[in-house]
Design a protein around this motif. Structure first.
Motif, PDB file in Angstrom:
ATOM      1  N   THR B  67       3.262  -3.448  -3.980  1.00 45.23           N
ATOM      2  CA  THR B  67       3.089  -2.068  -4.435  1.00 45.23           C
ATOM      3  C   THR B  67       2.752  -1.161  -3.254  1.00 45.23           C
ATOM      4  O   THR B  67       3.322  -0.080  -3.111  1.00 45.23           O
ATOM      5  CB  THR B  67       1.969  -2.000  -5.496  1.00 45.23           C
ATOM      6  OG1 THR B  67       2.287  -2.932  -6.531  1.00 45.23           O
ATOM      7  CG2 THR B  67       1.856  -0.616  -6.086  1.00 45.23           C
ATOM      8  N   VAL B  68       1.828  -1.613  -2.398  1.00 43.98           N
ATOM      9  CA  VAL B  68       1.464  -0.808  -1.225  1.00 43.98           C
ATOM     10  C   VAL B  68       2.667  -0.669  -0.294  1.00 43.98           C
ATOM     11  O   VAL B  68       2.939   0.407   0.247  1.00 43.98           O
ATOM     12  CB  VAL B  68       0.264  -1.421  -0.475  1.00 43.98           C
ATOM     13  CG1 VAL B  68      -0.033  -0.648   0.803  1.00 43.98           C
ATOM     14  CG2 VAL B  68      -0.966  -1.441  -1.365  1.00 43.98           C
ATOM     15  N   MET B  69       3.426  -1.745  -0.129  1.00 42.04           N
ATOM     16  CA  MET B  69       4.585  -1.683   0.759  1.00 42.04           C
ATOM     17  C   MET B  69       5.588  -0.633   0.292  1.00 42.04           C
ATOM     18  O   MET B  69       6.154   0.099   1.089  1.00 42.04           O
ATOM     19  CB  MET B  69       5.272  -3.041   0.844  1.00 42.04           C
ATOM     20  CG  MET B  69       6.391  -3.043   1.875  1.00 42.04           C
ATOM     21  SD  MET B  69       7.415  -4.501   1.769  1.00 42.04           S
ATOM     22  CE  MET B  69       8.840  -3.818   0.981  1.00 42.04           C
ATOM     23  N   LEU B  70       5.788  -0.557  -1.014  1.00 38.71           N
ATOM     24  CA  LEU B  70       6.792   0.376  -1.528  1.00 38.71           C
ATOM     25  C   LEU B  70       6.256   1.800  -1.661  1.00 38.71           C
ATOM     26  O   LEU B  70       6.994   2.753  -1.486  1.00 38.71           O
ATOM     27  CB  LEU B  70       7.332  -0.118  -2.873  1.00 38.71           C
ATOM     28  CG  LEU B  70       8.148  -1.414  -2.773  1.00 38.71           C
ATOM     29  CD1 LEU B  70       8.538  -1.907  -4.142  1.00 38.71           C
ATOM     30  CD2 LEU B  70       9.396  -1.197  -1.914  1.00 38.71           C
ATOM     31  N   LEU B  71       4.972   1.941  -1.991  1.00 38.35           N
ATOM     32  CA  LEU B  71       4.435   3.287  -2.210  1.00 38.35           C
ATOM     33  C   LEU B  71       3.769   3.886  -0.977  1.00 38.35           C
ATOM     34  O   LEU B  71       3.462   5.070  -0.950  1.00 38.35           O
ATOM     35  CB  LEU B  71       3.422   3.286  -3.362  1.00 38.35           C
ATOM     36  CG  LEU B  71       3.935   2.886  -4.749  1.00 38.35           C
ATOM     37  CD1 LEU B  71       2.812   3.004  -5.766  1.00 38.35           C
ATOM     38  CD2 LEU B  71       5.108   3.758  -5.168  1.00 38.35           C
ATOM     39  N   GLY B  72       3.495   3.076   0.059  1.00 39.78           N
ATOM     40  CA  GLY B  72       2.792   3.580   1.229  1.00 39.78           C
ATOM     41  C   GLY B  72       1.374   3.986   0.869  1.00 39.78           C
ATOM     42  O   GLY B  72       0.710   3.290   0.085  1.00 39.78           O
ATOM     43  N   TYR B  73       0.918   5.126   1.364  1.00 35.48           N
ATOM     44  CA  TYR B  73      -0.463   5.566   1.121  1.00 35.48           C
ATOM     45  C   TYR B  73      -0.808   5.584  -0.361  1.00 35.48           C
ATOM     46  O   TYR B  73      -1.904   5.187  -0.753  1.00 35.48           O
ATOM     47  CB  TYR B  73      -0.679   6.961   1.719  1.00 35.48           C
ATOM     48  CG  TYR B  73      -2.064   7.512   1.461  1.00 35.48           C
ATOM     49  CD1 TYR B  73      -3.154   7.053   2.181  1.00 35.48           C
ATOM     50  CD2 TYR B  73      -2.278   8.473   0.479  1.00 35.48           C
ATOM     51  CE1 TYR B  73      -4.429   7.535   1.941  1.00 35.48           C
ATOM     52  CE2 TYR B  73      -3.553   8.965   0.219  1.00 35.48           C
ATOM     53  CZ  TYR B  73      -4.626   8.491   0.950  1.00 35.48           C
ATOM     54  OH  TYR B  73      -5.888   8.959   0.702  1.00 35.48           O
TER      55      TYR B  73
END
Lengths: 101, 550
Positions: B67-73
């Motif tokens: 999720t972090v990888m795809l959404l970034g911040y």
């Protein structure tokens, strides 16, 4: 059982709550506060190389949370000690006090 | 090659399962208090690990880094929300609930508010929340077992159901506690090894936490060159208010999740509850501090080794995942070169696929599988205990059959676990949504019902039965209505979507409890004294306006 002076009991309660309020204010600032101003907090953190807002989300806030919990545990122990609370007595009382329906 | 991977993975999974089952048998529950709260004698450090395993679900282990990888911040809202909630829990609820000395959250609500109706509503909410959550866990374990044993995910789910039903029903809370300690150690090892190796590969530094900041900045640079928005740019995938609403929902939901709160009942005193909270967040923090590093390294490898390559010449690992449909590649501009926007990657495969992407070998891949299973099974086990105690204790015993014997209640508890696991397994065969989505709904429901009821129950003497009944019902209705309005009606306030629904649920429930309580009768002096008593440690007792020391 001995009666405790009302002012002493209230002082205990107030002292505990003063710290909880302080810790929760820090919690609020490092999470919600930083997010609210995320756009203007993009300066780079030295050595680590992150932009500051990202560092706070990924590491800074979590480290603060962990440290606050340990400080709270320690501070509460100290307050208990100051008011003469004995943990082994607590254990005994709470063991017997278990409400077993 | 494929064959040796299968043997290694299977062996690692079987060994770890053997350990869990062995521990469960060794600690078989003998009395009711063993079954529900492990006789209240678990030391804080170990309880912290057990809370960690109980807490870190398939969503944390498999889904969060992706999720972090795809959404970034914007993905960091999950990281902050799922850790920050422990402060609300440890400061405002756990020690006080421990002093009250009941077995379950519905029992606290029923007794504190002196209302059977409130008890039953709370028990039903517990069952709804825990059941929703466990459907996600079981479908997660199905995906992992299915992929690793190369069988259909449905068969994987069935294997998971049998295992959970067995050890949760057999060991009860005492077995679960020590099983979860073992599961924590296995899942954290499995999570850290790949991220440390990737850090060595990419930055020559074995400490990912110190090295990935540079990688995040480099990712921003790569994105700029490709004309994408920077990886770390805030609020690119949702509004600022959605970020904060989601963070609040996950925090308040954490403080209200019945299966987590009950873990604080397994320690001996209020002091032990405070220390458990601190240790728990330290152990949880190890994984949550590493997830964004995982995300940055995976994205960096994809950006530098896969993007820009000829489509006919992609690494071998892409093949297996393309077959699962969780990774899709399409050469939309027909230039034979793979662009970033031509890859569709599911956030649930990032953690599982990265060891293959980084070429870490069969042992690490097998270990990841065992770790993911530990995460899914431990959380599902804790959820099953919460469901079983709500039904067997709060509904069956406290309301339906007040004179049931100990043996009888234990039997009902075990039957409930088996029935709930099987039922959740059936739904998990064809899950209603993605794992993270289902989990976010469970949190929104907890923050709209239990968080307000517990917070005001502990801190406001004046809150009463009618208030909490109205509050829980309003909170539940508002949360559900908001989720449905966003998903099916295209409705939203300030860009807040279904995952942030908890903020509206919690606010409306708090207002309702306050207003209805003030309009109805003040609680009895006895109840008010009991609430005031929660301010003081065990050795102090509040009675008739005075505090006594034992």
């Amino acid at each position: 059982m001995k009666k405790i002076d009302k002012s002493v009991a209230d002082a205990y309660y107030r002292e505990k709550n003063k710290y909880i309020l302080l810790f929760l204010s820090i919690w609020f600032v490092v999470s919600f506060g930083v997010v609210l101003f995320a756009d203007s907090l993009q300066f780079e953190v030295p050595i680590l190389g992150f932009p500051f807002h990202y560092f706070m989300g990924a590491q800074g806030s979590i480290l603060t949370f962990i440290i606050l919990l340990f400080i709270n545990a320690k501070v509460s122990d100290r307050i208990d000690q100051k008011y003469g609370i004995d943990e082994s007595a607590n254990e005994q009382i709470s063991y017997g006090k278990t409400v077993d329906h | 090659m494929e064959n040796s991977q299968f043997i290694v993975s299977l062996t690692l999974i079987l060994i770890t399962f053997g350990i869990y089952i062995g521990i469960a048998i060794y600690n078989k529950a003998r009395q009711t208090s063993d079954f529900y709260v492990a006789s209240r004698g678990v030391p804080p450090v170990f309880n912290g690990m057990a809370i960690g395993a109980d807490w870190m679900s398939a969503a944390s282990f498999i889904g969060m880094a992706g999720t972090v990888m795809l959404l970034g911040y914007d993905g960091l809202a999950y990281i902050m929300g799922w850790t920050g909630g422990y402060l609300l829990l440890t400061f405002l609820l756990a020690p006080q609930l421990r002093k009250y000395g009941r077995y379950t959250v519905p029992e606290f609500i029923g007794d504190r508010y002196n209302s059977h109706t409130a008890r039953v509503i709370a028990a039903i909410c517990t069952i709804i929340i825990s059941f929703t959550y466990s459907v996600g866990q079981l479908s997660g374990s199905g995906v992992v077992i299915g992929r690793l044993l190369e069988v259909d995910a449905r068969i994987g789910t069935l294997i998971g159901v049998v295992l959970i039903a067995f050890y949760a029903a057999f060991g009860g809370m005492k077995g679960i506690t020590w099983t979860q300690v073992a599961q924590y150690i296995i899942l954290i090892t499995a999570y850290l090894i790949p991220v440390i190796f990737m850090s060595l590969q990419i930055t020559n530094n074995p400490l990912p936490w110190l090295s990935y900041g540079q990688v995040v900045s480099e990712l921003g640079e790569i994105d700029r060159q490709l004309g994408l928005s920077e990886y770390f740019a805030p609020f690119e995938n949702g509004s600022r208010w959605q970020f904060m609403a989601l963070m609040f929902t996950l925090m308040a939901g954490t403080a209200g999740l019945p299966h987590v709160i009950v873990r604080f009942y397994t320690v001996s005193t209020m002091k032990a509850a405070r220390w458990s909270g601190a240790w728990a967040l330290l152990f949880i923090g190890l994984l949550y501090l590493s997830a964004p590093a995982y995300a940055a390294f995976s994205r960096f490898i994809l950006m530098t080794n896969v993007v820009g390559q000829p489509i006919d010449d992609l690494p071998a690992w892409t093949e297996t995942w393309l077959n699962t449909n969780l990774l899709q590649i399409a050469d939309t501009n027909n230039d034979g070169i793979l662009q970033w926007n031509e890859i569709m990657i599911s956030n649930d495969i990032v953690v599982m696929a990265t060891p293959e992407i980084a070429n870490l070998g069969v042992f690490v891949i097998g270990l990841m599988a065992a770790g993911a299973m530990a995460a899914a099974l431990s959380t599902a086990g804790g959820l099953m205990i919460a469901i079983s105690s709500s039904f067997a204790h709060d509904i069956y015993y406290r309301v339906l059959r007040p004179n049931a014997t100990d043996t009888n209640r234990l039997a009902v508890g075990r039957i409930t676990i088996v029935a709930a696991t099987v039922l959740a397994g059936i739904i998990a065969l064809d899950p209603p949504g993605a794992i993270t989505q289902i989990v976010a709904w469970a949190f929104a429901l907890a923050s709209g019902t239990f968080f307000p009821a517990l917070l005001l129950g502990v801190w406001w003497r004046r809150a009463n039965g009618p208030g909490v009944i109205a509050g829980m019902l309003v909170g539940l209705t508002v949360t559900l209505a908001y989720i449905f309005a966003v998903r099916f009606g295209g409705f939203s306030i300030a860009g807040i979507i279904d995952t942030g629904a908890g903020i509206f649920g919690a606010a409306s429930a708090i207002i309702t409890i306050v207003v209805v309580s003030l309009m109805t009768k003040t609680p009895s002096q006895e109840v008010q004294d009991e609430v005031k008593d929660l301010r003081y440690p065990e050795q102090m007792t509040y009675k008739n306006g005075d505090v006594w020391m034992k």
